[in-house]
Scaffold this motif. Structure first.
Motif, PDB file in Angstrom:
ATOM      1  N   GLN A   1      97.527  17.548 118.702  1.00 34.25           N
ATOM      2  CA  GLN A   1      97.712  18.274 117.443  1.00 34.25           C
ATOM      3  C   GLN A   1      97.253  17.430 116.249  1.00 34.25           C
ATOM      4  O   GLN A   1      96.415  17.886 115.457  1.00 34.25           O
ATOM      5  N   PRO A   2      97.762  16.195 116.053  1.00 29.78           N
ATOM      6  CA  PRO A   2      97.262  15.394 114.931  1.00 29.78           C
ATOM      7  C   PRO A   2      95.825  14.937 115.119  1.00 29.78           C
ATOM      8  O   PRO A   2      95.091  14.792 114.132  1.00 29.78           O
ATOM      9  N   SER A   3      95.398  14.730 116.359  1.00 28.68           N
ATOM     10  CA  SER A   3      94.018  14.316 116.612  1.00 28.68           C
ATOM     11  C   SER A   3      93.031  15.361 116.104  1.00 28.68           C
ATOM     12  O   SER A   3      91.992  15.034 115.523  1.00 28.68           O
ATOM     13  N   PHE A   4      93.353  16.630 116.332  1.00 32.37           N
ATOM     14  CA  PHE A   4      92.473  17.711 115.889  1.00 32.37           C
ATOM     15  C   PHE A   4      92.385  17.801 114.371  1.00 32.37           C
ATOM     16  O   PHE A   4      91.414  18.321 113.832  1.00 32.37           O
ATOM     17  N   SER A   5      93.426  17.317 113.672  1.00 32.57           N
ATOM     18  CA  SER A   5      93.525  17.566 112.221  1.00 32.57           C
ATOM     19  C   SER A   5      92.815  16.535 111.362  1.00 32.57           C
ATOM     20  O   SER A   5      92.666  16.746 110.153  1.00 32.57           O
ATOM     21  N   VAL A   6      92.373  15.422 111.944  1.00 31.11           N
ATOM     22  CA  VAL A   6      91.834  14.344 111.116  1.00 31.11           C
ATOM     23  C   VAL A   6      90.326  14.170 111.232  1.00 31.11           C
ATOM     24  O   VAL A   6      89.744  13.343 110.535  1.00 31.11           O
ATOM     25  N   GLU A   7      89.713  14.938 112.101  1.00 33.83           N
ATOM     26  CA  GLU A   7      88.276  14.761 112.330  1.00 33.83           C
ATOM     27  C   GLU A   7      87.613  16.111 112.572  1.00 33.83           C
ATOM     28  O   GLU A   7      88.103  16.917 113.363  1.00 33.83           O
ATOM     29  N   THR A   8      86.513  16.377 111.882  1.00 32.04           N
ATOM     30  CA  THR A   8      85.829  17.655 112.069  1.00 32.04           C
ATOM     31  C   THR A   8      85.181  17.705 113.455  1.00 32.04           C
ATOM     32  O   THR A   8      84.472  16.800 113.860  1.00 32.04           O
ATOM     33  N   SER A   9      85.471  18.771 114.166  1.00 33.77           N
ATOM     34  CA  SER A   9      84.926  19.025 115.492  1.00 33.77           C
ATOM     35  C   SER A   9      85.221  20.488 115.792  1.00 33.77           C
ATOM     36  O   SER A   9      85.869  21.179 114.995  1.00 33.77           O
ATOM     37  N   LYS A  10      84.775  20.953 116.927  1.00 35.65           N
ATOM     38  CA  LYS A  10      85.103  22.339 117.270  1.00 35.65           C
ATOM     39  C   LYS A  10      86.607  22.516 117.427  1.00 35.65           C
ATOM     40  O   LYS A  10      87.154  23.600 117.167  1.00 35.65           O
ATOM     41  N   TYR A  11      87.320  21.458 117.832  1.00 36.06           N
ATOM     42  CA  TYR A  11      88.767  21.540 117.971  1.00 36.06           C
ATOM     43  C   TYR A  11      89.438  21.635 116.602  1.00 36.06           C
ATOM     44  O   TYR A  11      90.459  22.298 116.447  1.00 36.06           O
ATOM     45  N   PHE A  12      88.894  20.965 115.623  1.00 35.82           N
ATOM     46  CA  PHE A  12      89.405  21.050 114.250  1.00 35.82           C
ATOM     47  C   PHE A  12      89.365  22.499 113.774  1.00 35.82           C
ATOM     48  O   PHE A  12      90.362  23.028 113.255  1.00 35.82           O
ATOM     49  N   TRP A  13      88.245  23.164 113.964  1.00 39.53           N
ATOM     50  CA  TRP A  13      88.090  24.533 113.491  1.00 39.53           C
ATOM     51  C   TRP A  13      88.913  25.510 114.318  1.00 39.53           C
ATOM     52  O   TRP A  13      89.448  26.485 113.785  1.00 39.53           O
ATOM     53  N   LYS A  14      89.048  25.231 115.624  1.00 40.01           N
ATOM     54  CA  LYS A  14      89.898  26.077 116.464  1.00 40.01           C
ATOM     55  C   LYS A  14      91.368  25.936 116.081  1.00 40.01           C
ATOM     56  O   LYS A  14      92.143  26.887 116.151  1.00 40.01           O
ATOM     57  N   SER A  15      91.735  24.735 115.696  1.00 43.19           N
ATOM     58  CA  SER A  15      93.132  24.432 115.371  1.00 43.19           C
ATOM     59  C   SER A  15      93.542  24.944 113.997  1.00 43.19           C
ATOM     60  O   SER A  15      94.715  25.279 113.770  1.00 43.19           O
ATOM     61  N   LEU A  16      92.592  25.029 113.071  1.00 42.87           N
ATOM     62  CA  LEU A  16      92.900  25.285 111.673  1.00 42.87           C
ATOM     63  C   LEU A  16      93.665  26.589 111.417  1.00 42.87           C
ATOM     64  O   LEU A  16      94.691  26.570 110.724  1.00 42.87           O
ATOM     65  N   PRO A  17      93.233  27.747 111.947  1.00 46.07           N
ATOM     66  CA  PRO A  17      93.949  28.993 111.619  1.00 46.07           C
ATOM     67  C   PRO A  17      95.405  28.999 112.060  1.00 46.07           C
ATOM     68  O   PRO A  17      96.287  29.412 111.297  1.00 46.07           O
TER      69      PRO A  17
END
Length: 323
Positions: free
Chosen positions: A291-307
């Motif tokens: 969860q925090p890993s996805f939030s600190v770096e732009t990647s496809k997981y960042f965008w999937k996690s955002l909504p």
């Protein structure tokens, strides 16, 4: 591209002791002391300097600590977002003392079937969850239901959602079972598809990036998505900094009142550099670190996690503190 270069979360283990014996967890088997108020005060000051936003007081069962309300109150006074997950056995005892002190209060519940839930948890706690929901609501609290999803309880999501969450206007957090270092359970492709659909419903939180990561086979040491050690500080009941994460616990560093300087030390930074790259990290899908890993770096997981992350923090009213 890295957006945030400082840690954002602290998993603060106030004790490893637990009053349940969950079939999918072995932490209750560990001997453990309890953290002290003095150490918590010192460490919260250091965590503030390091840029941490969220303090997760965890365990074991965090309500076994008689001063847990003082820890939460202190963290709130310092401007942290506070989170706490409990099996609810002791919540009725602490409810008044915890009022207004926990931003994200989670009651663990894995089925609407009392006998099945109590069997999974190894102790009769279903009735305590139901009592705790009513007590929390009477105090103006907004608890969430944390549902750990396995293949053998996925069909229970519907009943928990319709019979417990919707009537009480509670958020249902779907927590897919995770794997790491040949430990844990995997979920089928069909189940992942079902969970993805659940995540789009009202009052349901499911980080869609969790689903994407599992479809991709988890973390890969050749190109790690895991940023566990640089995003999350793990503090043990022995007042040690545990790296690169609790589950691997490769090294533990005594804090001795110097958490901030310890974090910036060469030894700790060298250990942080191993995050996601150790052989045991291959295939890992541990939610609390992803969860925090996805939030600190732009990647496809960042965008999937955002909504889904925005959805949850909007409902809880904590989004302002994260900006």
């Amino acid at each position: 591209m890295r957006l945030i270069k400082h840690p954002v979360l602290c998993n603060y283990y106030v004790t490893y002791r637990c009053n349940a014996k969950c079939s999918f967890c072995d932490i209750w088997e560990k001997p453990s002391p309890y953290v002290t108020l003095k150490n918590v005060q010192e460490n919260l000051l250091a965590l503030k300097k390091l840029g941490v936003k969220v303090i997760d007081f965890t365990g074991g069962e965090p309500l076994l600590h008689q001063q847990i309300d003082q820890f939460c109150a202190l963290a709130k006074e310092m401007g942290f977002i506070t989170t706490l997950t409990t099996n609810a056995l002791l919540y009725p005892k602490f409810a008044e003392r915890l009022k207004g002190m926990v931003d994200m209060l989670h009651f663990s519940l894995d089925t609407a079937d009392k006998e099945k839930h109590d069997a999974m948890r190894g102790v009769a706690c279903f009735d305590f969850v139901m009592e705790s929901i009513e007590m929390a609501k009477s105090l103006g609290e907004r608890p969430d239901i944390l549902f750990t999803v396995f293949e053998d309880n996925k069909e229970d999501i519907q009943a928990v959602y319709e019979k417990i969450c919707l009537p009480n206007d509670l958020m249902l957090i779907l927590n897919p079972a995770f794997e790491y270092n040949q430990v844990g359970d995997s979920l089928s492709s069909k189940t992942l598809d079902e969970l993805e659909r659940w995540g789009k419903k009202k009052n349901v939180f499911l980080n869609q990036a969790f689903i994407e990561l599992r479809r991709d086979g988890g973390n890969h040491i050749s190109d790690p998505v895991c940023k566990a050690a640089s995003t999350t500080l793990v503090i043990s009941p022995e007042n040690e900094l545990v790296l690169p994460c609790y589950h691997l616990g490769e090294r533990s560093f005594p804090i001795n009142g110097n958490l901030a300087s310890l974090y910036h030390s060469t030894d700790v930074q060298n250990q942080i550099a191993t995050e996601g790259k150790l052989q045991a990290c291959e295939g890992c899908t541990i939610n609390c670190y992803m969860q925090p890993s996805f939030s600190v770096e732009t990647s496809k997981y960042f965008w999937k996690s955002l909504p889904s992350t925005f959805k949850y923090n909007w409902v809880k009213g904590t989004w302002r503190q994260l900006v």
